[in-house]
Design a protein around this motif. Structure first.
Motif, PDB file in Angstrom:
ATOM      1  N   ASP A  40       5.993   8.870 -57.173  1.00 29.39           N
ATOM      2  CA  ASP A  40       5.705   8.213 -55.891  1.00 29.39           C
ATOM      3  C   ASP A  40       6.923   7.468 -55.338  1.00 29.39           C
ATOM      4  OD1 ASP A  40       5.915   5.952 -57.463  1.00 29.39           O
ATOM      5  OD2 ASP A  40       3.864   5.237 -57.088  1.00 29.39           O
ATOM      6  N   ARG A  41       8.094   7.653 -55.997  1.00 26.47           N
ATOM      7  CA  ARG A  41       9.371   7.074 -55.597  1.00 26.47           C
ATOM      8  C   ARG A  41       9.524   5.598 -55.942  1.00 26.47           C
ATOM      9  NH1 ARG A  41      12.451  10.322 -56.318  1.00 26.47           N
ATOM     10  NH2 ARG A  41      14.051   9.261 -55.099  1.00 26.47           N
ATOM     11  N   SER A  42       8.552   4.996 -56.596  1.00 27.14           N
ATOM     12  CA  SER A  42       8.714   3.620 -57.048  1.00 27.14           C
ATOM     13  C   SER A  42       9.659   3.586 -58.247  1.00 27.14           C
ATOM     14  CB  SER A  42       7.360   3.011 -57.420  1.00 27.14           C
ATOM     15  OG  SER A  42       6.750   3.721 -58.478  1.00 27.14           O
ATOM     16  N   LEU A  43      10.227   2.430 -58.515  1.00 26.69           N
ATOM     17  CA  LEU A  43      11.204   2.284 -59.581  1.00 26.69           C
ATOM     18  C   LEU A  43      10.563   2.482 -60.950  1.00 26.69           C
ATOM     19  CD1 LEU A  43      14.106   1.342 -60.492  1.00 26.69           C
ATOM     20  CD2 LEU A  43      13.128  -0.960 -60.613  1.00 26.69           C
ATOM     21  N   ARG A  44      11.188   3.325 -61.769  1.00 28.07           N
ATOM     22  CA  ARG A  44      10.799   3.449 -63.176  1.00 28.07           C
ATOM     23  C   ARG A  44      11.912   2.833 -64.025  1.00 28.07           C
ATOM     24  NH1 ARG A  44      11.861   6.813 -67.505  1.00 28.07           N
ATOM     25  NH2 ARG A  44      12.949   8.412 -66.301  1.00 28.07           N
ATOM     26  N   PRO A  45      11.715   1.648 -64.586  1.00 28.72           N
ATOM     27  CA  PRO A  45      12.742   1.085 -65.455  1.00 28.72           C
ATOM     28  C   PRO A  45      13.034   2.065 -66.597  1.00 28.72           C
ATOM     29  CG  PRO A  45      11.123  -0.582 -64.907  1.00 28.72           C
ATOM     30  CD  PRO A  45      10.566   0.723 -64.434  1.00 28.72           C
ATOM     31  N   ALA A  46      14.304   2.409 -66.772  1.00 26.16           N
ATOM     32  CA  ALA A  46      14.712   3.432 -67.734  1.00 26.16           C
ATOM     33  C   ALA A  46      15.464   2.756 -68.874  1.00 26.16           C
ATOM     34  CB  ALA A  46      15.585   4.476 -67.049  1.00 26.16           C
TER      35      ALA A  46
ATOM     36  N   ALA B 236      28.256 -13.059 -56.468  1.00 27.42           N
ATOM     37  CA  ALA B 236      28.885 -12.549 -57.687  1.00 27.42           C
ATOM     38  C   ALA B 236      30.310 -12.076 -57.407  1.00 27.42           C
ATOM     39  CB  ALA B 236      28.062 -11.406 -58.267  1.00 27.42           C
ATOM     40  N   ALA B 237      31.221 -12.359 -58.334  1.00 23.92           N
ATOM     41  CA  ALA B 237      32.594 -11.880 -58.209  1.00 23.92           C
ATOM     42  C   ALA B 237      32.659 -10.380 -58.459  1.00 23.92           C
ATOM     43  CB  ALA B 237      33.499 -12.619 -59.192  1.00 23.92           C
ATOM     44  N   PHE B 238      31.832  -9.891 -59.376  1.00 29.18           N
ATOM     45  CA  PHE B 238      31.742  -8.466 -59.679  1.00 29.18           C
ATOM     46  C   PHE B 238      30.283  -8.095 -59.884  1.00 29.18           C
ATOM     47  CE2 PHE B 238      36.087  -9.382 -60.953  1.00 29.18           C
ATOM     48  CZ  PHE B 238      36.782  -8.290 -60.460  1.00 29.18           C
ATOM     49  N   VAL B 239      29.953  -6.860 -59.505  1.00 29.46           N
ATOM     50  CA  VAL B 239      28.628  -6.308 -59.789  1.00 29.46           C
ATOM     51  C   VAL B 239      28.829  -5.010 -60.552  1.00 29.46           C
ATOM     52  CG1 VAL B 239      26.419  -5.540 -58.868  1.00 29.46           C
ATOM     53  CG2 VAL B 239      27.737  -7.292 -57.637  1.00 29.46           C
ATOM     54  N   ALA B 240      28.244  -4.927 -61.726  1.00 28.91           N
ATOM     55  CA  ALA B 240      28.296  -3.718 -62.540  1.00 28.91           C
ATOM     56  C   ALA B 240      27.042  -2.896 -62.298  1.00 28.91           C
ATOM     57  CB  ALA B 240      28.401  -4.078 -64.022  1.00 28.91           C
ATOM     58  N   VAL B 241      27.221  -1.628 -61.968  1.00 32.47           N
ATOM     59  CA  VAL B 241      26.108  -0.702 -61.770  1.00 32.47           C
ATOM     60  C   VAL B 241      26.015   0.196 -62.990  1.00 32.47           C
ATOM     61  CG1 VAL B 241      25.177   1.158 -60.337  1.00 32.47           C
ATOM     62  CG2 VAL B 241      26.370  -0.766 -59.267  1.00 32.47           C
ATOM     63  N   VAL B 242      24.805   0.326 -63.541  1.00 30.52           N
ATOM     64  CA  VAL B 242      24.590   1.097 -64.771  1.00 30.52           C
ATOM     65  C   VAL B 242      23.549   2.180 -64.518  1.00 30.52           C
ATOM     66  CG1 VAL B 242      24.014   0.964 -67.222  1.00 30.52           C
ATOM     67  CG2 VAL B 242      24.998  -1.044 -66.071  1.00 30.52           C
ATOM     68  N   ASP B 243      23.942   3.434 -64.707  1.00 30.60           N
ATOM     69  CA  ASP B 243      23.030   4.579 -64.583  1.00 30.60           C
ATOM     70  C   ASP B 243      23.470   5.611 -65.611  1.00 30.60           C
ATOM     71  OD1 ASP B 243      21.389   6.664 -63.880  1.00 30.60           O
ATOM     72  OD2 ASP B 243      22.055   6.805 -61.804  1.00 30.60           O
TER      73      ASP B 243
ATOM     74  N   VAL C 242      23.400  -4.537 -62.760  1.00 29.51           N
ATOM     75  CA  VAL C 242      22.233  -3.883 -62.165  1.00 29.51           C
ATOM     76  C   VAL C 242      21.978  -2.557 -62.872  1.00 29.51           C
ATOM     77  CG1 VAL C 242      21.213  -2.931 -60.065  1.00 29.51           C
ATOM     78  CG2 VAL C 242      22.726  -4.934 -59.932  1.00 29.51           C
ATOM     79  N   ALA C 243      20.833  -2.459 -63.514  1.00 24.78           N
ATOM     80  CA  ALA C 243      20.381  -1.188 -64.084  1.00 24.78           C
ATOM     81  C   ALA C 243      19.711  -0.392 -62.973  1.00 24.78           C
ATOM     82  CB  ALA C 243      19.415  -1.446 -65.231  1.00 24.78           C
ATOM     83  N   ALA C 244      20.209   0.816 -62.722  1.00 29.77           N
ATOM     84  CA  ALA C 244      19.693   1.595 -61.594  1.00 29.77           C
ATOM     85  C   ALA C 244      18.257   2.041 -61.810  1.00 29.77           C
ATOM     86  CB  ALA C 244      20.588   2.810 -61.352  1.00 29.77           C
TER      87      ALA C 244
END
Length: 254
Positions: A160-166, A28-35, A152-154
């Protein structure tokens, strides 16, 4: 890595968390991080104020040392603020602050994703609902005809530290992707298209939706309604945080 997971045939890709970032960021030329609640919202407020931000992994005891070495202020946890003028992950603590030029900003999700991608050499953009449109317009001006943009949605974490899609990060990603398409980029993946649809479903009622979603309810219950209000400021920011030499700074068109 299963190649089907990489969305390699799509010019605009979307995935979740650190593992998803590794899948879609390749090439990817750019990666957008979203939180949205709250790393990239706080980042957006900071860059609006001319503050450079170093993303740092969560609860690492070395954070204070790094901040001292970099002549920077360390943002503490929301509940660790004990004095006026102290900066935390809460974007509200940056409003009205003076004398801060460099900020080390730890977070368990957005900063962790950003730091991991930075180690791999990705060109990063920090995206929130405050600056999604401005960030998309800037990225669209930088990319070539065949360049790929990964989003990328953070997400958050279960106990339990697993990912929770928000869902708020899905909305932020969708707002950014929608603006990329509006700026002329074509060829988004099915996953990216789903994010757009999710954002369109709440675009007319973002403050209410953010207050009603699980993460928003959690922040309000813990005494931080102002963080939800800051995250609801759709389109209020023109500064675009881009990573340069490890620090997020305001982008230029140069």
């Amino acid at each position: 890595m299963n190649e089907a997971w990489t969305q390699r045939d799509s010019r605009i890709r979307f995935e979740w968390g650190p593992t998803g970032a590794g899948a879609v960021a390749v090439g990817a030329a750019f990666v957008a991080v979203v939180d949205v609640l709250s790393f990239t919202t706080t980042l957006s407020v900071a860059v609006d104020l001319g503050i450079s931000v170093l993303p740092y992994r969560w609860r690492d005891g070395s954070a204070a040392r790094v901040a001292a070495e970099q002549d920077a202020v360390l943002a503490v946890g929301r509940r660790e603020v004990v004095a006026p003028g102290q900066v935390s992950l809460s974007p509200a603590t940056l409003r009205g602050v003076s004398g801060v030029e460099r900020l080390v900003l730890p977070s368990p999700n957005g900063a962790t994703v950003a730091a991991g991608l930075a180690e791999g050499g990705a060109r990063l953009v920090g995206v929130s609902l405050r600056n999604a449109e401005a960030a998309a317009r800037w990225v669209a001006r930088q990319v070539g005809a065949d360049d790929v943009v990964a989003v990328v949605a953070a997400g958050e974490r279960w106990p339990d530290r697993s990912l929770r899609p928000a869902v708020e990060d899905l909305w932020g990603a969708g707002a950014f992707i929608s603006a990329l398409v509006g700026a002329g980029l074509r060829g988004h993946s099915i996953e990216a298209g789903a994010a757009v649809c999710a954002y369109e479903s709440v675009a007319g009622s973002v403050p209410t939706a953010l207050g009603d979603c699980a993460s928003g309810r959690e922040l309000i219950a813990h005494g931080f309604p102002e963080d939800v209000a800051s995250a609801s400021e759709v389109g209020s920011a023109s500064a675009v945080p881009v990573l340069s030499d490890g620090w997020f700074v305001a982008a230029s068109d140069g």
